[in-house]
Design an enzyme around this catalytic site. Sequence first.
Site: not given
Length: 206
Positions: A166, A182
């Site tokens: 992301h 992440c």
Amino acid sequence: MRVKSIILAAALSAVLAGCSTVGLGPMQVFSNDYGARTDAGYALPRIPIEKVPYKYRRQIVRYETSEKPGTIIVDTNQKFLYFVLDNGKAVRYGIGVGREGFEWHGTARIALKREWPTWTPPGAMIKRQPELAKWRNGMPPGLSNPLGARAMYLFNKGGDSGYRLHGSPEWNSIGHAMSSGCIRLMNQDIIDLYDRAEVGAKVIVM
């Protein structure tokens, strides 16, 4: 002597254009691709790329791998993400990775892609940071959203891995281990990767 002058002039022109094709270094560096832009109605600010270490700027590099083009390979130690091209090349991006205790590795696939996604903190994160409880039903997309301008959701054999590729508004986190696991990229870079990567693409995290 004239030939040398022509070569030097061409090299200087390439550098000034924000890319370099000289020697064994990167084949192309996109230093000029981090300016302000409007994306889906959101005004993305300019990234002060001059403050980002050169190695973490998006660039095309030589990269030998047996994986097919379109594969994404994440090197968490070096803080690089590679999008495999053909002919022994890859697009390399600087990344931020999980801090100690939140690292992960393995193989997954991109199951979903979202532009300007909603972010919903996991229950375990809310437990660690109770102030996030207000977003238990989702934080609307926007410039301060932790998922940034794009998110790609990684699934493995067990289903949703909980991990994402992301964007991030925190450009200065690139090159560091400070996320909850992440893989984060600068917003301008995640937009570029999003446009290249396909649903179903293989993602290898080393």
